[in-house]
Motif scaffolding. Structure first.
Motif, PDB file in Angstrom:
ATOM      1  N   ALA A   1     -10.605   0.131   1.489  1.00 53.07           N
ATOM      2  CA  ALA A   1      -9.470  -0.299   2.297  1.00 53.07           C
ATOM      3  C   ALA A   1      -8.204  -0.407   1.459  1.00 53.07           C
ATOM      4  CB  ALA A   1      -9.775  -1.638   2.961  1.00 53.07           C
ATOM      5  N   HIS A   2      -8.310  -0.990   0.274  1.00 51.31           N
ATOM      6  CA  HIS A   2      -7.134  -1.153  -0.580  1.00 51.31           C
ATOM      7  C   HIS A   2      -6.681   0.177  -1.182  1.00 51.31           C
ATOM      8  CE1 HIS A   2      -6.478  -5.560  -0.849  1.00 51.31           C
ATOM      9  NE2 HIS A   2      -7.729  -5.582  -0.401  1.00 51.31           N
ATOM     10  N   LEU A   3      -7.623   1.027  -1.541  1.00 53.81           N
ATOM     11  CA  LEU A   3      -7.240   2.321  -2.096  1.00 53.81           C
ATOM     12  C   LEU A   3      -6.476   3.142  -1.064  1.00 53.81           C
ATOM     13  CD1 LEU A   3     -10.446   3.373  -4.087  1.00 53.81           C
ATOM     14  CD2 LEU A   3      -8.296   2.454  -4.992  1.00 53.81           C
ATOM     15  N   GLU A   4      -6.938   3.099   0.174  1.00 54.05           N
ATOM     16  CA  GLU A   4      -6.288   3.874   1.218  1.00 54.05           C
ATOM     17  C   GLU A   4      -4.919   3.291   1.581  1.00 54.05           C
ATOM     18  OE1 GLU A   4      -4.814   5.271   4.838  1.00 54.05           O
ATOM     19  OE2 GLU A   4      -5.549   3.213   4.629  1.00 54.05           O
ATOM     20  N   ALA A   5      -4.852   1.979   1.733  1.00 57.88           N
ATOM     21  CA  ALA A   5      -3.615   1.347   2.185  1.00 57.88           C
ATOM     22  C   ALA A   5      -2.557   1.303   1.085  1.00 57.88           C
ATOM     23  CB  ALA A   5      -3.907  -0.066   2.682  1.00 57.88           C
ATOM     24  N   GLU A   6      -2.967   0.993  -0.132  1.00 57.19           N
ATOM     25  CA  GLU A   6      -2.011   0.824  -1.221  1.00 57.19           C
ATOM     26  C   GLU A   6      -1.713   2.120  -1.964  1.00 57.19           C
ATOM     27  OE1 GLU A   6      -2.717  -2.425  -3.951  1.00 57.19           O
ATOM     28  OE2 GLU A   6      -4.016  -3.424  -2.491  1.00 57.19           O
ATOM     29  N   LEU A   7      -2.751   2.908  -2.236  1.00 62.39           N
ATOM     30  CA  LEU A   7      -2.601   4.052  -3.130  1.00 62.39           C
ATOM     31  C   LEU A   7      -2.766   5.398  -2.434  1.00 62.39           C
ATOM     32  CD1 LEU A   7      -4.749   2.578  -6.047  1.00 62.39           C
ATOM     33  CD2 LEU A   7      -2.264   2.467  -5.774  1.00 62.39           C
TER      34      LEU A   7
END
Length: 240
Positions: free
Chosen positions: A138-144
């Motif tokens: 989730a964080h890789l997709e949303a942030e990076l």
């Protein structure tokens, strides 16, 4: 369509990540072939303008093909390796942050979705559900905007770049060596113009841009490169 019925997945639409991956590889292949066509054709035309002997033309052409393929492959490997190292570092950093400060990361994820237009309540719910499912993804997709499973492979990129260059280089080599000496340069010019028109059309089709403009741009650029190297070869050949 009734409630609860599964929504069909449109596998041929551009929002399918697999389509994007295929288009990226195709675009890289077209560009590599385009480089092979222009660089090898320019070199052999320059040599053919200086001498009608097939030996020097063949040696120069083969050297250009080998050097160009190695250069393309090595350049792509170095570039993609740097990108891969950066992606691995970012993934490791995100994994550490999730382990060391999960609440802050949850708030950060919710803030990202609020900035996209969701209400605070909805953004918080989405963040919590995605975190429960796969926090790192989730964080890789949303942030990076990356996925751990899709980190670039430098060997694949290097191989595709070198191979596409070789494929593109075949045409000018055949066009300069097969015809009789008096037709070599004209045949190569004609073959290269046609090939560049095809690659220009393909690159425009892949990118969804106007075909005519892309074709003119690549054909004019390639023809200019051939004209310049022919002139240099003719001048040097005449002087020698």
């Amino acid at each position: 369509m009734t409630d609860g019925e599964a929504v069909p997945f449109h596998g041929d639409e551009p929002h399918d990540p697999r389509v994007h991956e295929r288009l990226n590889w195709l675009r890289a292949g077209v560009l590599g072939a385009n480089d092979g066509i222009i660089s090898v054709a320019a070199l052999v035309v320059g040599v053919a303008a200086a001498t009608s002997d097939s030996g020097p033309i063949l040696v120069a052409g083969v050297a250009s093909v080998v050097a160009g393929a190695i250069s393309m492959g090595l350049g792509e490997y170095v570039s993609v390796s740097s990108q891969r190292d950066t992606e691995h570092a970012l993934i490791a950093k995100e994994r550490w942050e999730l382990g060391a400060m999960p609440e802050q990361e949850l708030a950060e994820l919710a803030g990202i979705y609020r900035s996209k237009g969701l209400s605070a309540e909805t953004a918080d719910q989405v963040a919590r559900e995605l975190t429960a499912h796969d926090a790192l993804a989730a964080h890789l997709e949303a942030e990076l905007h990356i996925a751990e499973a899709d980190v670039v492979n430098p060997w694949h990129a290097a191989g595709a770049s070198a191979l596409s260059f070789l494929v593109g280089a075949v045409l000018p080599m055949l066009a300069i060596l097969l015809p009789p000496p008096e037709w070599r340069i004209a045949t190569t010019f004609a073959a290269v113009v046609v090939a560049l028109a095809v690659t220009g059309w393909l690159s425009a089709w892949i990118g969804g841009s106007p075909r005519g403009r892309a074709i003119v741009r690549v054909v004019v650029g390639g023809a200019l490169a051939l004209a310049v190297t022919w002139l240099i070869g003719w001048l040097i050949g005449g002087a020698v």
